[in-house]
Each structure stands twice: as C-alpha cells, then as structure tokens.
Write a protein that holds these residues in place. Sequence first.
Motif, short mmCIF file in Angstrom:
data_model
loop_
_atom_site.label_atom_id
_atom_site.label_comp_id
_atom_site.label_asym_id
_atom_site.label_seq_id
_atom_site.Cartn_x
_atom_site.Cartn_y
_atom_site.Cartn_z
N LYS A 126 -1.72 4.63 -4.04
CA LYS A 126 -2.75 5.24 -4.88
C LYS A 126 -3.86 5.79 -3.99
O LYS A 126 -4.46 5.05 -3.22
N PRO A 127 -4.15 7.08 -4.07
CA PRO A 127 -5.18 7.64 -3.19
C PRO A 127 -6.59 7.21 -3.59
O PRO A 127 -6.93 7.15 -4.78
N LEU A 128 -7.38 6.88 -2.59
CA LEU A 128 -8.79 6.51 -2.78
C LEU A 128 -9.58 7.08 -1.61
O LEU A 128 -9.17 6.96 -0.47
N TRP A 129 -10.70 7.71 -1.94
CA TRP A 129 -11.55 8.29 -0.89
C TRP A 129 -12.86 7.52 -0.80
O TRP A 129 -13.44 7.11 -1.82
N VAL A 130 -13.33 7.34 0.43
CA VAL A 130 -14.60 6.68 0.70
C VAL A 130 -15.45 7.64 1.52
O VAL A 130 -14.97 8.20 2.52
N ASP A 131 -16.69 7.86 1.11
CA ASP A 131 -17.59 8.76 1.83
C ASP A 131 -18.81 7.97 2.31
O ASP A 131 -19.74 7.71 1.56
N PRO A 132 -18.83 7.58 3.60
CA PRO A 132 -19.96 6.79 4.12
C PRO A 132 -21.28 7.55 4.14
O PRO A 132 -22.33 6.95 4.34
N THR A 133 -21.25 8.87 3.96
CA THR A 133 -22.49 9.65 3.95
C THR A 133 -23.07 9.79 2.55
O THR A 133 -24.16 10.34 2.39
N ASP A 134 -22.35 9.32 1.53
CA ASP A 134 -22.82 9.41 0.16
C ASP A 134 -23.64 8.16 -0.17
O ASP A 134 -23.08 7.07 -0.35
N CYS A 135 -24.94 8.31 -0.24
CA CYS A 135 -25.84 7.16 -0.44
C CYS A 135 -25.91 6.73 -1.90
O CYS A 135 -26.52 5.69 -2.20
N GLU A 136 -25.32 7.49 -2.80
CA GLU A 136 -25.49 7.23 -4.23
C GLU A 136 -24.31 6.51 -4.87
O GLU A 136 -24.43 6.00 -5.98
N ILE A 137 -23.17 6.46 -4.19
CA ILE A 137 -21.91 6.03 -4.82
C ILE A 137 -21.21 5.00 -3.96
O ILE A 137 -21.20 5.08 -2.73
N GLN A 138 -20.59 4.01 -4.63
CA GLN A 138 -19.63 3.12 -3.96
C GLN A 138 -18.37 3.04 -4.81
O GLN A 138 -18.42 2.68 -5.98
N HIS A 139 -17.24 3.37 -4.21
CA HIS A 139 -15.94 3.24 -4.86
C HIS A 139 -15.32 1.91 -4.46
O HIS A 139 -15.29 1.56 -3.27
N ILE A 140 -14.80 1.19 -5.45
CA ILE A 140 -14.12 -0.08 -5.21
C ILE A 140 -12.83 -0.07 -6.02
O ILE A 140 -12.85 0.26 -7.21
N ILE A 141 -11.72 -0.44 -5.40
CA ILE A 141 -10.47 -0.57 -6.14
C ILE A 141 -10.01 -2.02 -6.07
O ILE A 141 -10.06 -2.65 -5.00
N ILE A 142 -9.58 -2.56 -7.22
CA ILE A 142 -9.12 -3.95 -7.32
C ILE A 142 -7.68 -3.91 -7.82
O ILE A 142 -7.40 -3.39 -8.91
N ASP A 143 -6.77 -4.45 -7.02
CA ASP A 143 -5.34 -4.33 -7.32
C ASP A 143 -4.61 -5.50 -6.67
O ASP A 143 -4.87 -5.82 -5.51
N ASP A 144 -3.69 -6.12 -7.39
CA ASP A 144 -2.99 -7.29 -6.83
C ASP A 144 -2.05 -6.90 -5.70
O ASP A 144 -1.65 -7.75 -4.89
N ASN A 145 -1.67 -5.62 -5.60
CA ASN A 145 -0.75 -5.19 -4.55
C ASN A 145 -1.45 -4.65 -3.31
O ASN A 145 -0.81 -4.04 -2.45
N ILE A 146 -2.76 -4.84 -3.22
CA ILE A 146 -3.46 -4.57 -1.95
C ILE A 146 -3.19 -5.76 -1.02
O ILE A 146 -3.36 -6.91 -1.40
N ARG A 147 -2.74 -5.45 0.18
CA ARG A 147 -2.47 -6.50 1.17
C ARG A 147 -2.98 -6.05 2.53
O ARG A 147 -3.07 -4.86 2.81
N LEU A 148 -3.27 -7.02 3.38
CA LEU A 148 -3.88 -6.71 4.67
C LEU A 148 -2.97 -5.90 5.57
O LEU A 148 -3.44 -5.12 6.39
N GLY A 149 -1.66 -6.07 5.42
CA GLY A 149 -0.74 -5.27 6.21
C GLY A 149 -0.52 -3.90 5.58
O GLY A 149 -0.70 -3.72 4.38
N GLU A 150 -0.12 -2.93 6.39
CA GLU A 150 0.09 -1.58 5.87
C GLU A 150 1.42 -1.46 5.14
O GLU A 150 1.63 -0.54 4.36
N GLN A 151 2.34 -2.38 5.40
CA GLN A 151 3.61 -2.38 4.69
C GLN A 151 3.43 -3.06 3.33
O GLN A 151 2.71 -4.04 3.21
N ASP A 152 4.10 -2.52 2.33
CA ASP A 152 4.09 -3.13 1.00
C ASP A 152 2.67 -3.29 0.46
O ASP A 152 2.32 -4.30 -0.14
N THR A 153 1.84 -2.29 0.68
CA THR A 153 0.51 -2.28 0.10
C THR A 153 0.33 -0.99 -0.68
O THR A 153 1.06 -0.02 -0.46
N ILE A 154 -0.63 -0.94 -1.59
CA ILE A 154 -0.55 0.06 -2.65
C ILE A 154 -1.63 1.13 -2.63
O ILE A 154 -1.61 2.04 -3.47
#
Length: 364
Positions: free
Chosen positions: A272-300
């Motif tokens: 699932k694509p998600l973009w983060v912009d560290p220069t945007d002082c007004e917004i924070q995007h957060i995604i919560i998903d059980d298939n997020i994992r610390l490794g790059e394999q099998d993560t969503i």
Amino acid sequence: MDNVSCVTNGGGEEDDQAGDHCIMPCLPVLLPKKRKLILHLDLNNTILVSDAATGQGPRAALNSYLSTVTWGRISDTGEWQWVSDHPSVKPPCEGAVNYYTQYGRDGNFSDSKLGQRFQGVFNDHMRLLEWRGKADQMFTQQGEDGEEYNWILPSFFHMLESLYLQGRQFCIILRTFGVDLPHVLQSIHAALQGKHPHFPQLQQVPLTTDLTPGRIRCSKREIVLTCGSNRISTRTKEKNIYHYFSSMDGIGGFQDHFDWWARNNFTSSGGKPLWVDPTDCEIQHIIIDDNIRLGEQDTIVNCRVLLDKKKGKESRKALVSELYDICLVQTDLLRAIAEKDYFLDCISLCEENYEQYLRSFQVE
C-alpha cells in the motif's frame, strides 16, 4: 481548536505600595498547534476481527492473528520449540520466528496441539469481543459458535470521539485489499448518526462519511487513485496523491491493489503506497496495519519519503525500520480488543517519535 493556556495573577487585590508584586492581567499563551492527522487504517485484524474475503468469522480471524504473534524456533532435532508464552508483534529474542512463518496462518491455532498453550489468551479476548445487549445488524457479527460479537472494535469508535473532544483536526482513510469496505463505511456512517447503542454520543461528532469507496492501482509507471470523478496520478508529480490525502476530511476509504502486492512477492515494494513529507509542518500521516513488519519481506506498506525536487529525485523508499512507530504502526490486535485507548496511544507515540524524527532528519 488551538491549544491555549492562561497566565494568571494568582488572585489577591492590587496594591500600589512599593515592593508589592505587580499584578498582570490574564494573558493567553498559545501552545504549539498540533498537526492535522491523516490516519490510514487497515480493516481486517486492525478494526475488524473477521474477513469477508476469506470467510473468516471472529474465532478463525483471532486464531489466525495469534499464529502471527507467537514465537518459537525449530530445534536441532527438527521439532518446534516455543521461545515465549506471551504473544508479541515483535520477536522476543534473536532467532525467533513466528508460527505463521513456519506453518502458515491457522484459523484453528489455539485448538491445535502446538497452539493450545495460547488457548487462555484466545478465550479471554473472545470474551472481550462479545456484544452486550440485543444483536444489531450494523454493528454485530455472529461468530462460528452462534454468539454475537462486536464487528467494528469499540476502541475505533472511542478514538473518533476522543479526537473530536480533544479538538484535533483529523481524517480517517480506510485502506484494505479486501471486500468489506462498503459495509464498514455504512456502519461508521450509522454510528455517526447516533445509531450505535454503545456510542450514541457519536451523533455529536461532526464527521462526514464518503460512502463510495475509491481504489488505488499501481504499476511500474505510476500509481493511480480514483474516487468518484476524481482521478489522481503520480505520473506528472509524485506528490499528487499525498496532497489529495492531506486535503481530505471526514472518513473515506480505498481498496488497494492486492494483485500488485502479490506480483511483488508480498514485499514492501508492492504494498500500500504511503508518502511522508518531512517539510510539511501541518500534516502527519500514520498508517496502522497488522501486516506491517520490521523486515521488508512480507510487509504491506510501500513508504516513500518525499524529497526536494532540486535534488533530482522526487522521493526515496524508506525502510520500515526507519518509520516504525513514527508513521508505520504494526497493529497489536490483542491490545486493540482489550484497551479502549489503544489507537489513541498509538497516535500519541507516533506524534512524539515524529518530532524526534524531524529534528534528526536531513534532506538528502
């Protein structure tokens, strides 16, 4: 709603004698305004304990989840050995692998020979899921045992109410590969009309619900978001979808591109694509998903950090470990079931960590 505190004079009458304290009027002190939250939430095993696509009811879904958060290893004799009796989203020690990695998801996990040691955890959380009162077609689901259970977790509705009462500016974007989205949006809409018997006060929360799900489709050339008559593509500018998400209000949802994830071997590159912009002082995007994992394999999640275009690239791919518990949250479903403040705690932790991330962030 801005955060305002007040400096007072502490009471007492004014005295003109030399040496007495000067009494100042009550002056408002503006505290830093919190960013608008764009909360991307998965459905299955995040705010739902069921899966219409696979036909799993709450018992099978919870068992399946438990098989992903229980840890062991194969012994020298080829036998499975548990390394912890406590479920956890992260491995409890080096070399630990979850049961799911070794044997696959198991909808009967707690009844199996190996999984029965977690039967107490399973039973406790099934009891917490039980619906109180008369069944409701919008908010209950019938379990495999014929009992009625919460369909959308109460902690989700508590989060909506609490963020509103805190005066937060926020948007909820439901993100799923599954087929539950239209029904979930209808149920949330009904709750915001005061129809949830356990959360009638949600009628006071002025959030609108877009009942028409959009969809996100990915290819090597571009990512395309469609919602009604809107068609947003990253082909001309990668920030396009980021800006669209950031401008959203209320509650909406998108079906993500499961086939693309599968074609990329279920790695983060096709997630699932998600973009983060560290220069945007007004917004924070957060995604919560059980298939997020610390490794790059099998993560969503395919997380992209947006860059200054002068550098020649519009974004760079971020490892999960870079933004874990900052913008990427791996759902702890057991806590989401048991603790009404679970999602609020996730948000608070991410906001605190995001401040630290931005302070240390250097544009590449």
